[in-house]
Design a protein around this motif. Sequence first.
Motif, PDB file in Angstrom:
ATOM      1  N   ARG A 130      29.409  11.614 -38.674  1.00 37.85           N
ATOM      2  CA  ARG A 130      28.381  12.455 -39.272  1.00 37.85           C
ATOM      3  C   ARG A 130      28.170  12.059 -40.721  1.00 37.85           C
ATOM      4  NH1 ARG A 130      25.346  16.031 -35.978  1.00 37.85           N
ATOM      5  NH2 ARG A 130      26.445  15.959 -33.992  1.00 37.85           N
ATOM      6  N   THR A 135      24.395  15.134 -40.193  1.00 35.53           N
ATOM      7  CA  THR A 135      23.567  14.551 -39.130  1.00 35.53           C
ATOM      8  C   THR A 135      24.200  13.267 -38.603  1.00 35.53           C
ATOM      9  OG1 THR A 135      22.263  13.332 -40.779  1.00 35.53           O
ATOM     10  CG2 THR A 135      21.451  15.506 -40.116  1.00 35.53           C
ATOM     11  N   GLU A 292      13.824  13.194 -40.853  1.00 32.49           N
ATOM     12  CA  GLU A 292      13.858  14.487 -40.152  1.00 32.49           C
ATOM     13  C   GLU A 292      13.484  15.619 -41.111  1.00 32.49           C
ATOM     14  OE1 GLU A 292      17.695  14.819 -38.379  1.00 32.49           O
ATOM     15  OE2 GLU A 292      17.372  13.180 -36.972  1.00 32.49           O
TER      16      GLU A 292
END
Length: 431
Positions: A130, A135, A292
């Motif tokens: 991560r 993320t 994102e």
Amino acid sequence: MATGKFRLKTNNDWNTIFFRFKQGNKFDIETSIGIQVPKGRWSDVKQEILSTKEINYKTINVKLKEFEAYIRKEYENTKIINESTIINSKWLKEKIDTFFNRETENKTANEKLFFSNFIGSFIEEAKTKRTKRGTPVKPRTIQYYNTTLNKITTFESFAGYRLKLTDIDLNFHEKFIDYLEKEEFLINNTIGGFIDTIKLFCGNADKKELNVCKDYKLTEFYSPSNKTKDIYLKDSEIDLIYNTKFEQDYLDNTKDWFIIGVRTGFRISDFLKLEKENLDNGFIYKNTHKTEFPVIIPIHEQVQEILDKRNGEFPRKISDQKFNEYIKKVSEIAGLTELTEGAKKVTFEVIKDGKKKNISRKKFGKYPKHELVTSHACRRSFATNLYGKIDTLTIMKITGHKSEKIFLDYIKITPKEYAEKLKAFWKNNSL
């Protein structure tokens, strides 16, 4: 107490040195250390190679003494760290290979020694790792790690040896850059990207307290770069494309996507995926693919006219590859023929391994502007044309740039254009 002894088993012209390691009735093991000595040049009493011109006997003798001390230390460590370790021929061979920097059957040991093996383990970890934001590491990043690993392994094949973590020094840096330039025909910016990733790998190995060369921290371990000549289109050139009529439907479709790209500031991975569902009350809503990050942008009048022309729908879907191919033709027909500095992919013939081979690489030069227009010009044109007209933070929120420094490097206003802006300001504000 465990004892070790070197010996020869044969009396040929060349004889392999074996190492015997034993302790009472606990174990008595023996295996080759992979080094040979000429006939008559081994002293069993002195446990060393006698003077000879046929091999570097002094260096080997030093290594033999170091190896014996290493084996004793490794054996003693098993009593402290892992008492269940089985001391057998496999254990001894693995220790011999590790000491002499040879690949073993132990995956973990190889990852601590060889650079490419370490990179492989780094990539596997990255797949489930991560980021600081929580993320997953993006597939595109994993792909770039693999591309860097591929360049390392092809360099090893070219150089004729395996790279160890301790080999990633300034000497490697020089040879690797030279290889990428002369054998792979890569430009500085591409090479610099690989060097940056190699530094990342070395830094990670350092954090794990592996035996890695610290040269990667030096300023001399630099990442080559070129001052890029990326182009952008002025508003007048965008309008020129917008107002040009195209008889072929595929060119008209590409033109509309291009206008949407330059009037939204989205990357191609985002604007080509826009759907009617992204529209709401005069705004376009989109969670961007790369960051994102949710972006909301008002619909530009040219984009609205395109939507109206298509009954509220976006243009027909098209691949990234076809878009970049067709937009050059669109720009040419629109009249973007001015000679412009930039880089484009060219195909040329090289001779590699005695065979002719066609390769494609970026080449800097002056070309008709339409030959340089790609999807990258969309977002860059959006940011550059708005710079100075609205606050920088607003533009950055749309383009996704995290720092003003990166943003200012990204926009492509020339010194002459800055001077023209100042001249217009003085003219408009003169008494």
